[in-house]
Enzyme design. Sequence first.
Site, PDB file in Angstrom:
ATOM      1  N   GLY A  21      30.723 -43.384 -84.627  1.00 27.14           N
ATOM      2  CA  GLY A  21      29.883 -43.676 -86.121  1.00 27.14           C
ATOM      3  C   GLY A  21      29.140 -45.113 -85.898  1.00 27.14           C
ATOM      4  O   GLY A  21      27.998 -45.094 -86.189  1.00 27.14           O
ATOM      5  N   HIS A  22      29.974 -46.252 -85.693  1.00 25.51           N
ATOM      6  CA  HIS A  22      29.393 -47.575 -85.294  1.00 25.51           C
ATOM      7  C   HIS A  22      28.281 -47.497 -84.519  1.00 25.51           C
ATOM      8  O   HIS A  22      27.206 -47.921 -84.379  1.00 25.51           O
ATOM      9  CB  HIS A  22      30.357 -48.353 -84.579  1.00 25.51           C
ATOM     10  CG  HIS A  22      31.600 -48.582 -85.783  1.00 25.51           C
ATOM     11  ND1 HIS A  22      32.790 -48.204 -85.439  1.00 25.51           N
ATOM     12  CD2 HIS A  22      31.759 -49.363 -86.694  1.00 25.51           C
ATOM     13  CE1 HIS A  22      33.594 -48.579 -86.381  1.00 25.51           C
ATOM     14  NE2 HIS A  22      32.914 -49.059 -87.413  1.00 25.51           N
ATOM     15  N   MET A  68      34.197 -53.995 -88.506  1.00 31.69           N
ATOM     16  CA  MET A  68      35.496 -54.629 -88.274  1.00 31.69           C
ATOM     17  C   MET A  68      35.965 -54.182 -87.140  1.00 31.69           C
ATOM     18  O   MET A  68      37.215 -54.368 -86.636  1.00 31.69           O
ATOM     19  CB  MET A  68      36.321 -54.196 -89.497  1.00 31.69           C
ATOM     20  CG  MET A  68      35.856 -54.622 -90.885  1.00 31.69           C
ATOM     21  SD  MET A  68      37.257 -55.042 -91.879  1.00 31.69           S
ATOM     22  CE  MET A  68      37.866 -53.334 -92.094  1.00 31.69           C
TER      23      MET A  68
HETATM   24  O1  PAF Z   1      32.370 -51.402 -93.364  1.00 29.46           O
HETATM   25  C1  PAF Z   1      33.079 -52.230 -92.849  1.00 29.46           C
HETATM   26  O2  PAF Z   1      33.526 -52.022 -91.623  1.00 29.46           O
HETATM   27  C2  PAF Z   1      33.457 -53.491 -93.477  1.00 29.46           C
HETATM   28  O3  PAF Z   1      33.763 -53.403 -94.813  1.00 29.46           O
HETATM   29  C3  PAF Z   1      32.372 -54.619 -93.457  1.00 29.46           C
HETATM   30  C4  PAF Z   1      30.862 -54.143 -93.955  1.00 29.46           C
HETATM   31  C5  PAF Z   1      32.002 -54.869 -91.895  1.00 29.46           C
HETATM   32  C6  PAF Z   1      32.621 -56.003 -94.160  1.00 29.46           C
HETATM   33  O4  PAF Z   1      33.569 -56.678 -93.654  1.00 29.46           O
END
Ligand code: PAF
Length: 280
Positions: free
Chosen positions: A37-38, A31
């Site tokens: 982390g990402h 999101m």
């Molecule tokens: O984990 C997240 O950021 C959200 O729940 C996801 C998996 C991108 C779905 O919108």
Amino acid sequence: MIPVIKSIKEVREYVKAWRKDGKSIGLVPTMGYLHEGHKSLIVRAAAENDCVIVSDFVNPTQFGPNEDFETYPRDIEKDAALCEAAGASIIFNPEPEEMYVNALTTVSVDKITKVLCGKSRPTHFDGVCTVVSKLFNIASPDRAYFGQKDAQQLCVIRKMARDLNFDIEIISCPIVREADGLAKSSRNTYLDEKERKAALCLSRSLAIGRTMIENGEHDAAAVKAAIRDEIEKEPLAKVDYVELVDTENLEAVRDCSGGILAAVAVYIGKTRLIDNFIID
Ligand code: PAF
């Protein structure tokens, strides 16, 4: 600069061209407002696939009516720089109108969505499952990467992928923490200085629970009570839940000798934070 793509059609053109060249595809659904982390998910996806799509979409359907959809932090330029540095190929950053045109369809997983976060966020997982299904269909990846911080989300998505026969490997990546133990989250930006300190009660209480289990404590009630006590020492914290559950079916356990997920959700002021550990 890495392409930031707004349309489903254009993502499909990339996917088609990559497939024609025999390339493998990794998807990292996010999101946005990306943090370390990402980044760890994207780096892993780039190591395991020829091409990586990062979706960057604040999905309105997974927020409840009184939640933070409007205020959820967004910064696509910073995200683009992080994605590029981490080895992503493209970013998919659609507007809500591109994703949801008069939509009447919801993907809903039963039972395991009714516990833990599902209790206080009853529509959340329908929103997650629906958007993740859409992303799977748009990107048709070989592998999709999710963080273990959202342990219930991972469990729900695995079940959804099995139930709906998505031929996609669901890969779980470890929680990334700040130096003092706080799990990285885009929502940490909501915390003021006092709350930021108070938020350490999540990781601290879980560490206490983990040590108890590692030292041979079997009684889940005793471990839960110790975790809850530690959180409740913090005046700014309000427990949403403290649970010890089976990692597969998310049912509460009495005995912590098998594979267990210990998960907490805690309000620090107005900000709801989650954290967990898994013992296999
Ligand atoms: O984990 C997240 O950021 C959200 O729940 C996801 C998996 C991108 C779905 O919108």
